[in-house]
Design an enzyme around this catalytic site. Structure first.
Site, PDB file in Angstrom:
ATOM      1  N   CYS A   1     -95.030 -23.300 -27.002  1.00 23.15           N
ATOM      2  CA  CYS A   1     -93.617 -23.685 -26.910  1.00 23.15           C
ATOM      3  C   CYS A   1     -93.463 -25.161 -26.515  1.00 23.15           C
ATOM      4  O   CYS A   1     -93.781 -26.030 -27.305  1.00 23.15           O
ATOM      5  CB  CYS A   1     -92.875 -22.739 -25.974  1.00 23.15           C
ATOM      6  SG  CYS A   1     -91.088 -22.727 -26.235  1.00 23.15           S
TER       7      CYS A   1
ATOM      8  N   HIS B   1     -94.175 -17.431 -28.830  1.00 21.18           N
ATOM      9  CA  HIS B   1     -94.809 -16.924 -27.600  1.00 21.18           C
ATOM     10  C   HIS B   1     -95.769 -15.783 -27.930  1.00 21.18           C
ATOM     11  O   HIS B   1     -95.355 -14.619 -28.001  1.00 21.18           O
ATOM     12  CB  HIS B   1     -93.737 -16.450 -26.612  1.00 21.18           C
ATOM     13  CG  HIS B   1     -93.050 -17.562 -25.909  1.00 21.18           C
ATOM     14  ND1 HIS B   1     -93.499 -18.082 -24.717  1.00 21.18           N
ATOM     15  CD2 HIS B   1     -91.949 -18.278 -26.240  1.00 21.18           C
ATOM     16  CE1 HIS B   1     -92.713 -19.067 -24.330  1.00 21.18           C
ATOM     17  NE2 HIS B   1     -91.759 -19.209 -25.248  1.00 21.18           N
TER      18      HIS B   1
ATOM     19  N   GLU C   1     -97.896 -14.419 -26.074  1.00 22.37           N
ATOM     20  CA  GLU C   1     -98.089 -13.531 -24.921  1.00 22.37           C
ATOM     21  C   GLU C   1     -96.989 -12.490 -24.803  1.00 22.37           C
ATOM     22  O   GLU C   1     -97.095 -11.541 -24.015  1.00 22.37           O
ATOM     23  CB  GLU C   1     -98.160 -14.347 -23.631  1.00 22.37           C
ATOM     24  CG  GLU C   1     -96.833 -14.710 -22.996  1.00 22.37           C
ATOM     25  CD  GLU C   1     -96.030 -15.771 -23.760  1.00 22.37           C
ATOM     26  OE1 GLU C   1     -94.834 -15.942 -23.476  1.00 22.37           O
ATOM     27  OE2 GLU C   1     -96.613 -16.428 -24.643  1.00 22.37           O
TER      28      GLU C   1
END
Length: 372
Positions: free
Chosen positions: A258, A343, A345
C-alpha cells in the site's frame, strides 16, 4: 434494530454546501475530515482501526453495519483512527459468539462521532461523480453555523499523518521460537495482520518507527525490510523516501504494501497521483501479469503510482487493477524488492495472495542471490 434509536438529530455537511440529515450514534459533537467510502459487507471493525484512515470520515456503502458486534480479536491497531463514521443503519442487538459490545458503544469508547439513517447510496454516487471531498458530522444545529463550519471544512487538510500513527520508540520486538528470518517492519501505520502474517511465515519481527534511519537498520541487521501501509499523500514523506533510497543501497530484500508500495516507487523515480475516489473495499480484482491470473483483493488507498512513470529499466509493473488499469504491483529485480498496492494479509481471497509472503521469505532465505 437501530430505528428504535431515532432520538437525536445529526447532520452531515459537505464542502459543496449540501446537507444530509440523519441521527447520531457514538459521541456527540462536531468532527471534520475527508469523506471516503468503503464497499466491504464485513470488516467494519478492521476499517475503524486501520491507521490508513487517519484524518478521514468513513462511509460504509453496505446498508447494515454492526450485526456481529465488536470483538477483541479483529483490531488492526490499538485504537480507532477515523475522524467520523457514516452508515445507513447500525445494529443495536448484534449476534456472534465473539461479540463483546455494539458498534455504538465502541465509537463512544473511542470518542468518535457517527451519523446514521443517511442515504449512503446517494452520497456514494455524489462522491463517485465529483470525487472525494471534505465534510463534517455535527450534532449541533448545522444551519445556525453553516458558513463558519463550511470555511473550516474547505480549509481542512490531512497533515503529516504518518508520525501520528507510527510507534514512537525504536524496536518493538516480536519473537517466536525457531524463527529463520528477522524482518524490520517499517511502521507507517501498519495493520496488525501484516505482523501476524510475518510471524506465521517464520519471521521474528522488529517494528521500527517511521523515521528509522539506515544506521538504525544497519544496527538491527535484519534479513529483510517490510514497508507498511499508512495514511496520507505519499509525496509528503520526503524524509522516508530519502531513507528508503538508502535501504535500497543496503541490499536486503524489501517488500512494500500500500503506502509502502507508493513510497518505494517514489524512491525509484516514479510519480504518484490522487485518485478521484480511491479503492476501498474487499472485492477489487487485480491481475498478476506474471501468472496471467486475476485475484480478488482487499484495498484501501486514495493515491496510485502513475503507470507510465515507472522506469522499465528499474521496475516492472507486475499487477494491474482490472477495473481502471492502475498499477497494483511492481518488481525491482536488481535490488531484490517488490511491492503491491493491495493488502495480501487481509485474506480477501481468502488465502490466494499469501504467495507474496512466501516470495518475501524465499528472498530472505536466499539472500542477495535471490531473484524475483
Amino acid at each position: 434494530m437501530s430505528y428504535f434509536k431515532k432520538d437525536k438529530r445529526a447532520y452531515l455537511l459537505l464542502a459543496d454546501g449540501s446537507v444530509y440529515q440523519g441521527y447520531h450514534f457514538g459521541c456527540e459533537g462536531t468532527t471534520i475530515g475527508e469523506i471516503v467510502f468503503t464497499t466491504g459487507m464485513t470488516g467494519y471493525q478492521e476499517v475503524l482501526t486501520d491507521p490508513s484512515y487517519c484524518g478521514q470520515i468513513v462511509m460504509q456503502t453496505y446498508p447494515l453495519i454492526g450485526n456481529y458486534g465488536i470483538n477483541n480479536s479483529d483490531m488492526e491497531s490499538s485504537k480507532s483512527w477515523v475522524n467520523g463514521y457514516i452508515v445507513r443503519e447500525w445494529c443495536e442487538a448484534p449476534s456472534n459468539f465473539r461479540e463483546a459490545g455494539t458498534i455504538d458503544a465502541f465509537l463512544k469508547s473511542q470518542g468518535k462521532v457517527g451519523i446514521w439513517d443517511v442515504d449512503t447510496r446517494q452520497l456514494t454516487r455524489k462522491i463517485r461523480r465529483q470525487g472525494t471531498m471534505n465534510g463534517a458530522i455535527t450534532t449541533e444545529d448545522v444551519f445556525a453555523h453553516k458558513d463558519a463550519l463550511l470555511e473550516k471544512i474547505r480549509s481542512y487538510k490531512i497533515v503529516n499523518p504518518v508520525p501520528k500513527v507510527s510507534v514512537s520508540k525504536l524496536g518493538w520486538f516480536y519473537e517466536r521460537e525457531n524463527r529463520a528470518n528477522h524482518v524490520a517492519l517499517m511502521d507507517f501505520g501498519y495493520k496488525h495482520n501484516i505482523l501476524e502474517k510475518l510471524l506465521q511465515f517464520g519471521c521474528n519481527v522488529t517494528v521500527m518507527p517511521w523515521n528509522s534511519t539506515m544506521e538504525d537498520i544497519r544496527e538491527l541487521n535484519p534479513d529483510g525490510i517490510m514497508l507498511s501501509n499508512g495514511p496520507g499523500d505519499p509525496t509528503d514523506n520526503i524524509q522516508v523516501i530519502d531513507n528508503i533510497k538508502r535501504f535500497i543501497d543496503y541490499g536486503k530484500p524489501i517488500f512494500g504494501i500500500c503506502l509502502g508500495h507508493q513510497l518505494m516507487a517514489l524512491a525509484n523515480g516514479a510519480k504518484t497521483e490522487k485518485m478521484p475516489f480511491g479503492h476501498r473495499g474487499l472485492n477489487q480484482p487485480v491481475k498478476d501479469l506474471t501468472q496471467d491470473r486475476v485475484y480478488i483483493t482487499s484495498q484501501n488507498h486514495g493515491y496510485a503510482v502513475v503507470n507510465n512513470t515507472v522506469d522499465p529499466s528499474v521496475g516492472q509493473i507486475t499487477h494491474i487493477n482490472m477495473n481502471d488499469g492502475t498499477c497494483e504491483g511492481i518488481a525491482y529485480p536488481d535490488i531484490h524488492a517488490f511491492t503491491v498496492q493491495f493488502h495480501p494479509e487481509a485474506s480477501a481471497g481468502p488465502n490466494d495472495t499469501r504467495y507474496l509472503f512466501e516470495k518475501f521469505t524465499d528472498l530472505m532465505e536466499r539472500g542477495q542471490e535471490g531473484c524475483l
